[in-house]
Motif scaffolding. Structure first.
Motif: not given
Length: 344
Positions: A293-310
């Motif tokens: 949520i807090a990652a800078p806009k320019g940082l290509p970071f995307h971590l869906p909750l589904v991925t963390t659960v898996q």
């Protein structure tokens, strides 16, 4: 169960060290997974946002879309048979703004389709990331290979290709810029059986992504690191519980001598493993989602909750396997021999 809790209370430092290691390894895995997903979106959002379907390029292109040139007669034949199909071309290039600043973009053009933005000659639609850089509707751009000017008519969300914002342009403008008359690809939406066409090679969405060398190399490297960290976590569990079991051979012998079953000893070890892993993963999941949520806009970071659960489920399974393998020696323990060994 009571024995497991009592042992954890007695040896807090040992289990705290293991929990800390699992926490750090899992957190690092989640962060790298978020970067892998973010880079994947930044590299191929244009393709990933399309519905499941089939891409076609010429066989002579040898799985390189840049070398593909679909004959106009073949293109018309396919588009006439498949109503929802679209012929598209993608080419990296540059736009020059009014101040002479050069901006890298991925030019995309297509035949009439609901899947891609269609614009009139001299118009351009850009990815929203360029709007965040100060570009406005009505701004004009030039290109060294184009005689006229491009006028910005709108923006689209999350349309990137090869880490560059997508720029949708008219087909005639594209042909003038790149001196070509043929399109590179044909896309037919729908996952039910891909029709075959003479001279064309079919690819699913994922298969087409794999033909993009930069995407394939990038994702393979990051995924290799992720799975390497998962394997390390399993080895940590196996080594930790193996050392614990070696130190407790005498205790296991006494417990077996008084009638405690081997299955009960395994349950004790599994309880400790699940408790440590659950707490460590809960903390790492919470922190990774906060970072998401807090990652800078320019940082290509995307971590869906589904991925963390898996990934969490995989960590639990790996921990279970590692702990179980280390506990095989428990089954071999002979009460009298173990007690004598403990006395020595």
């Amino acid at each position: 169960m009571n024995i497991a809790w009592k042992e954890m209370k007695k040896n807090k430092a040992r289990f705290l060290i293991l929990g800390s290691i699992v926490f750090l390894v899992s957190l690092l895995t989640f962060i790298i997974s978020g970067l892998a997903n973010g880079l994947s979106q930044d590299n191929a959002a244009l393709i990933k946002k399309l519905p499941d379907g089939t891409f076609y390029m010429t066989k002579e292109a040898d799985k390189n879309y840049n070398l593909s040139r679909i004959n106009h007669s073949v293109q018309e034949k396919v588009l006439n048979k498949q109503k929802n199909a679209a012929a598209i071309s993608i080419q990296m290039g540059f736009l020059n703004d009014s101040e002479g600043k050069q901006r890298s973009v991925a030019f995309v053009t297509s035949t009439d389709s609901m899947l891609f933005k269609n614009v009139k000659k001299g118009e351009i639609i850009l990815d929203k990331s360029m709007k965040e850089e100060g570009i406005k509707i009505g701004d004009t751009f030039t290109n060294n290979q184009y005689n006229g000017k491009f006028v910005v008519k709108g923006f689209v969300d999350n349309q990137k290709f090869s880490h560059a914002p997508v720029a949708f342009i008219n087909m005639e403008d594209y042909k003038e810029m790149y001196r070509v008359n043929d399109m590179q690809l044909i896309f037919i939406p729908g996952g039910d059986g891909a029709p075959s066409f003479a001279g064309l090679q079919a690819f699913s969405n994922n298969q087409f992504l794999s033909t993009i060398s930069s995407y394939k190399a990038e994702q393979m490297s990051l995924n290799m690191i992720i799975w390497f960290l998962v394997v390390i976590s399993g080895m940590l569990f196996a080594i930790f519980f193996y050392m614990m079991n070696v130190q407790k051979i005498g205790l296991y012998g006494i417990l077996k001598a008084i009638g405690v079953k081997t299955s009960a000893l395994f349950k004790m070890m599994w309880t400790q493993m699940v408790f440590i892993t659950a707490i460590s993963l809960s903390l790492s999941v919470a922190l990774s989602q906060i970072f998401n949520i807090a990652a800078p806009k320019g940082l290509p970071f995307h971590l869906p909750l589904v991925t963390t659960v898996q990934l969490s489920v995989i960590f639990l399974l790996i921990g279970f396997i590692g702990a179980t393998l280390s506990g095989i020696q428990i089954k071999k323990v002979e009460p009298l021999q173990a007690i004598q060994q403990g006395e020595v």
